[in-house]
Enzyme design. Structure first.
Site, short mmCIF file in Angstrom:
data_model
loop_
_atom_site.label_atom_id
_atom_site.label_comp_id
_atom_site.label_asym_id
_atom_site.label_seq_id
_atom_site.Cartn_x
_atom_site.Cartn_y
_atom_site.Cartn_z
N ALA A 63 0.87 -1.18 0.00
CA ALA A 63 0.00 0.00 0.00
C ALA A 63 0.90 1.22 0.00
CB ALA A 63 -0.87 -0.01 1.26
N GLY A 101 0.71 -5.22 0.86
CA GLY A 101 -0.44 -5.32 -0.04
C GLY A 101 -0.07 -5.89 -1.39
N GLU A 104 -0.13 -9.54 -0.86
CA GLU A 104 -1.55 -9.89 -0.66
C GLU A 104 -2.29 -9.90 -1.98
OE1 GLU A 104 -2.03 -6.80 2.32
OE2 GLU A 104 -2.70 -8.33 3.73
N GLU A 124 4.34 -5.24 7.20
CA GLU A 124 3.50 -4.23 7.84
C GLU A 124 3.84 -4.03 9.32
OE1 GLU A 124 2.55 -6.51 5.74
OE2 GLU A 124 0.96 -5.78 4.42
N1 T1G Z 1 4.54 3.59 0.05
C1 T1G Z 1 4.95 4.83 -0.34
N2 T1G Z 1 6.20 5.11 -0.74
C2 T1G Z 1 7.09 4.09 -0.75
C3 T1G Z 1 6.74 2.78 -0.36
C4 T1G Z 1 5.40 2.54 0.06
N3 T1G Z 1 4.98 1.32 0.41
N4 T1G Z 1 7.85 2.00 -0.46
C5 T1G Z 1 8.83 2.79 -0.91
N5 T1G Z 1 8.38 4.04 -1.08
C6 T1G Z 1 9.15 5.19 -1.59
C7 T1G Z 1 10.25 5.57 -0.62
O1 T1G Z 1 9.75 6.48 0.35
C8 T1G Z 1 11.23 6.22 -1.58
O2 T1G Z 1 10.70 7.51 -1.89
C9 T1G Z 1 11.09 5.39 -2.85
O3 T1G Z 1 9.81 4.77 -2.77
C10 T1G Z 1 12.15 4.33 -2.97
O4 T1G Z 1 12.09 3.57 -1.76
C11 T1G Z 1 -2.81 -3.27 2.94
C12 T1G Z 1 -1.46 -1.60 4.45
C13 T1G Z 1 10.25 -1.62 -1.38
C14 T1G Z 1 12.18 -2.58 -0.12
O5 T1G Z 1 6.28 -1.57 4.05
O6 T1G Z 1 10.55 -1.55 2.24
O7 T1G Z 1 0.89 -2.81 2.27
O8 T1G Z 1 12.64 8.85 -1.03
O9 T1G Z 1 14.42 4.21 -1.08
O10 T1G Z 1 15.81 0.92 -0.91
O11 T1G Z 1 -1.54 -4.89 4.02
O12 T1G Z 1 11.00 0.91 -0.16
O13 T1G Z 1 12.48 8.25 -3.46
O14 T1G Z 1 10.85 9.88 -2.47
O15 T1G Z 1 13.12 2.42 0.18
O16 T1G Z 1 15.01 0.07 -3.19
C15 T1G Z 1 3.86 -2.44 3.13
C16 T1G Z 1 8.06 -0.35 2.24
C17 T1G Z 1 3.07 -1.16 3.12
C18 T1G Z 1 7.37 -1.67 1.94
C19 T1G Z 1 12.51 -0.73 -1.76
N6 T1G Z 1 5.04 -2.30 2.32
N7 T1G Z 1 9.11 -0.10 1.28
O17 T1G Z 1 13.65 -0.28 -1.10
O18 T1G Z 1 13.96 2.01 -2.18
S1 T1G Z 1 1.65 -1.29 4.16
C20 T1G Z 1 6.19 -1.83 2.88
C21 T1G Z 1 10.31 -0.72 1.40
C22 T1G Z 1 0.62 -2.38 3.35
C23 T1G Z 1 -1.40 -3.73 3.25
C24 T1G Z 1 -0.64 -2.77 4.07
C25 T1G Z 1 11.36 -0.31 0.40
C26 T1G Z 1 11.56 -1.34 -0.72
P1 T1G Z 1 11.73 8.71 -2.24
P2 T1G Z 1 13.45 3.09 -1.11
P3 T1G Z 1 14.71 0.67 -1.87
#
Ligand code: T1G
Length: 695
Positions: A63, A101, A104, A124
């Site tokens: 998400a 997500g 999922e 999450e």
């Molecule tokens: N949402 C919004 N922005 C995100 C994002 C996300 N999920 N993941 C990364 N970004 C942005 C980040 O801020 C950065 O922005 C750019 O993308 C590159 O990220 C319903 C509710 C995927 C392993 O927790 O772990 O799903 O600084 O520098 O090192 O059940 O990003 O360039 O402006 O980290 O290659 C669950 C979180 C969400 C994954 C990539 N998902 N992201 O790492 O790049 S909750 C997460 C990461 C959810 C559902 C629930 C990492 C990455 P900017 P980065 P990276």
């Protein structure tokens, strides 16, 4: 079709491509676009099956965290059920990441194909919530509740091969043309019936030993202290084994809602974005090209130098390790080997991996041997004259364009740079001890440091698994300077009536992994003593004697290295035990100081320690040594073990409110003296009703 999702038909396969850079997050419009694509495929009589794939570098990373806690469209809540009920099979094609997500969504599909280098997970919990897209109900049905519990409660990323063994991925294909491989797979299964729908697979969630849930609660007790998300994750999986799917999904939604706008989730989201914000430097844009570090070098094979060399080797980057004497070099290499052997014993690497990493570390004895390195990091004795000599030699031998970094934790980067004819190449890269474990990399920008050097340090820092934050040059830089008042205040509290074990308990209950006095025993009281000696000479007027640790040092009580410091230790046991001898030193010192000891509440201990550092951090901000308050938080989260679920030192301060902190400090200034005079910035923010985040 929204421009975030494209649809095309290749042969009899409908291909839906999500294109929402940078990580294909499920931002508004993406679920809607995917649904449109699937509906097109379902409506087209020539289409027998479909493939869902991500454009760019990843499948769907989850998400969009920026929209968490905000209302979601109906489609965004139930598109996975729509996919699952499709009468035409849908294959999720995964490269890069399928997280949260994203995974999922893939579990709502009927099959999953992934390339070797892909990773999947439900992270999450790491941002204080739980999989809110039925992941806690589908994953246990697919791989069993135990394996699902471990993945959901740890939030870890699982490599494709392992995910294949667990049963998450149906086919792991070689890195390369995933789309063709997925289309071929789709053609292969297009007519297979029944279509596998995870929500209908119940055999793995029936007759489950409920003991696994309490066992998991016990297992995470220490790490999940003061947190609720990990425990809510366990409740969700319990629902998966005790309720029908739809009721389990309802229970998951209920527990999700309890978390998503709570303090823990907000703090962890703040920490997530602050970490990425730290890499954004106001006067440096993406046009500045970093030096490509193909070969690194470290000067000094002591504890720090060896640990830094390991960081490069651990990330597959060749590194030369320079020492002046064969004896020190061999000792340094032996220490590195011993560290790897400990990792083998712990099971985190195997012997082959150790050999691979050792082969990347090239021990050398002459400066000429490191001349062709793209980056050299000096990690010699913390003495300015020694560093100036080293940088003079580096300046003479290093190839043009090389970056010359110092691992100094406090010494003047500009003075070090003046020992060279290329000050633009010089900056600080301060690793915390042990360098191969602690994730913080404090990057210190000198007055002449080039933008390329800063960007190179940030980039290489990420490559070696560190979290980088940039600050300006001053005594102690950002991390140690902001930490110093905490170190002083903890000693004053002891002089005034508190005991080490009480202070340690307060900070452990707050969420620190260890109490500050126990940390002092781990680092060694001799280190602090040496810094105080230097400061007493260099800045006598700011310096405050600390008679109690000085006395302990003089008694030879250095801490764990001498089996006694602030506390006593039994052989082979790191548990700190109060020591009557230390109590005697404390009481004698109070008498000599003429102090009438008084009791402290736990809250006053916590506030005295943290407010003292908040005040210093405010000065660091107003002097422009730090770009933003969240950079202070990154230093404290990754350098000093500040509990992540509280966001960081300055985030925590903003939760209390600058005005309240200001008023408390004004009272303390009257009661305890000058050191509590609030920083100008704190007064300004208090008067204007603003926060440190605004600053
Ligand atoms: N949402 C919004 N922005 C995100 C994002 C996300 N999920 N993941 C990364 N970004 C942005 C980040 O801020 C950065 O922005 C750019 O993308 C590159 O990220 C319903 C509710 C995927 C392993 O927790 O772990 O799903 O600084 O520098 O090192 O059940 O990003 O360039 O402006 O980290 O290659 C669950 C979180 C969400 C994954 C990539 N998902 N992201 O790492 O790049 S909750 C997460 C990461 C959810 C559902 C629930 C990492 C990455 P900017 P980065 P990276």
């Amino acid at each position: 079709m929204s421009d975030l999702v494209e649809y095309e038909k290749i042969g009899s396969i409908g291909v839906i491509t999500v294109n929402n850079p940078p990580v294909n997050a499920l931002s508004p419009g993406v679920p809607e676009g995917m649904v449109e694509g699937v509906e097109k495929g379902i409506a087209d009589p020539d289409v027998k099956a479909m493939v869902l794939i991500g454009a760019g570098r990843s499948f769907i990373a989850g998400a969009d965290i920026k929209f968490l806690g905000k209302p979601r469209s109906k489609i965004a809540s139930n598109y996975r059920e729509l996919f699952e009920n499709s009468e035409k099979p849908i294959v999720a094609a995964i490269h890069g990441y399928a997280l949260g997500g994203g995974l999922e969504t893939a579990l709502g599909c009927h099959y999953r194909v992934a390339v070797e280098s892909a990773k999947v997970g439900l992270p999450e919990v790491l941002i204080g919530i739980l999989p809110g897209g039925a992941g806690t109900q589908r994953l246990p049905r697919l791989i069993g509740p135990e394996a699902a519990l471990e993945m959901i409660v740890t939030g870890r990323h699982v490599p494709a091969r392992e995910a294949g063994e667990l049963g998450i991925i149906d086919e792991v294909v070689a890195d390369g043309d995933l789309k063709s491989a997925a289309i071929a797979f789709a053609e292969k299964i297009a007519d297979q019936r029944p279509i596998p729908r995870i929500s209908q697979m119940n055999e793995k969630v029936e007759n489950v030993d409920s003991g696994i849930f309490d066992a998991m609660r016990k297992k995470i007790e220490r790490r999940a202290r003061n947190q609720i998300a990990p425990y809510h994750c366990i409740l969700c999986v319990e629902a998966a084994v005790s309720l029908p799917f739809d009721e389990g999904v309802a229970r998951e939604r209920e527990l999700f809602q309890e978390l998503v706008n709570g303090e823990e989730a907000k703090s962890l989201r703040y920490a997530f974005f602050s970490e990425r914000q730290a890499a954004k430097i106001p006067d440096i844009d993406k046009s500045i090209v970093p030096v490509d570090v193909k070969l690194a070098a470290v000067v000094g094979a002591g504890t720090m130098g060896g640990g830094i060399a390991m960081c490069f080797a651990d990330s597959g980057i060749p590194v030369k390790l320079l020492e002046i004497s064969k004896k020190f070099l061999e000792e340094g290499m032996a220490k590195i080997k011993a560290n790897y052997e400990t990792s083998i014993k712990r099971g985190s690497i195997d012997a082959a991996e150790m050999d691979k990493r050792l082969a990347l570390i090239d021990p050398v004895l002459a400066y000429e041997d490191i001349a062709d390195a793209d980056l050299v990091i000096e990690a010699v004795f913390e003495e300015m004259s020694v560093k100036e000599e080293v940088f003079g030699k580096l300046d003479a031998v290093m190839k043009p364009g090389a970056i010359l970094a110092s691992n100094t934790s406090t010494l003047d980067i500009d003075q070090i740079a003046r020992a060279t004819k290329r000050p633009e190449a010089v900056l600080g890269m301060h690793f915390l001890s042990p360098a191969n474990v602690m994730k913080l990399l404090e990057i210190v920008r000198g007055e002449n440091t080039s933008k390329e050097a800063v960007v190179t340090a940030l980039k290489i820092g990420r490559r070696i698994g560190k979290v980088g934050a940039v600050c300006g040059n001053c005594d102690g830089f950002l991390a140690n300077r902001s930490r110093m008042p905490f170190q002083t205040e903890m000693n004053i509290l002891i002089e005034d009536g508190a005991m080490p074990e009480q202070v340690d308990k307060v900070m452990i209950d707050f969420g620190y992994p260890m109490g500050p006095f126990a940390v002092g025993d781990l680092a060694g009281l001799d280190i602090g003593y040496a810094v105080r000696k230097r400061r007493a000479v260099e800045s006598p007027n700011e310096f405050r004697k600390l008679p109690i640790p000085d006395r302990l040092y003089e008694m030879g009580r250095y801490g764990q290295k001498t089996s006694g410091g602030w506390f006593n230790y039994k052989p082979g046991d790191r548990t700190p035990y109060p020591d009557p001898e230390v109590v005697k030193v404390i009481e004698d010192t109070r008498r000599k100081l003429g102090v009438e000891p008084h009791d402290f509440t736990d809250e006053e201990i916590l506030q005295r320690l943290l407010f003292s550092s908040i005040n210093e951090a405010a000065k660091i901000l107003e002097e422009g040594i730090a770009y933003r308050a969240s950079d202070v938080d990154i230093m404290w989260l990754y350098g000093f073990g500040f509990p992540r679920y509280r966001g960081g030192l300055m985030y925590w301060a903003d939760q209390i409110g600058v005005k309240k902190i200001y008023e408390t400090m004004c009272e303390w200034e009257k009661a305890y003296g000058e050191r509590w005079k609030p920083a100008t910035l704190i007064k300004e923010l208090a008067d204007s009703g603003k926060s440190f985040a605004d600053a």
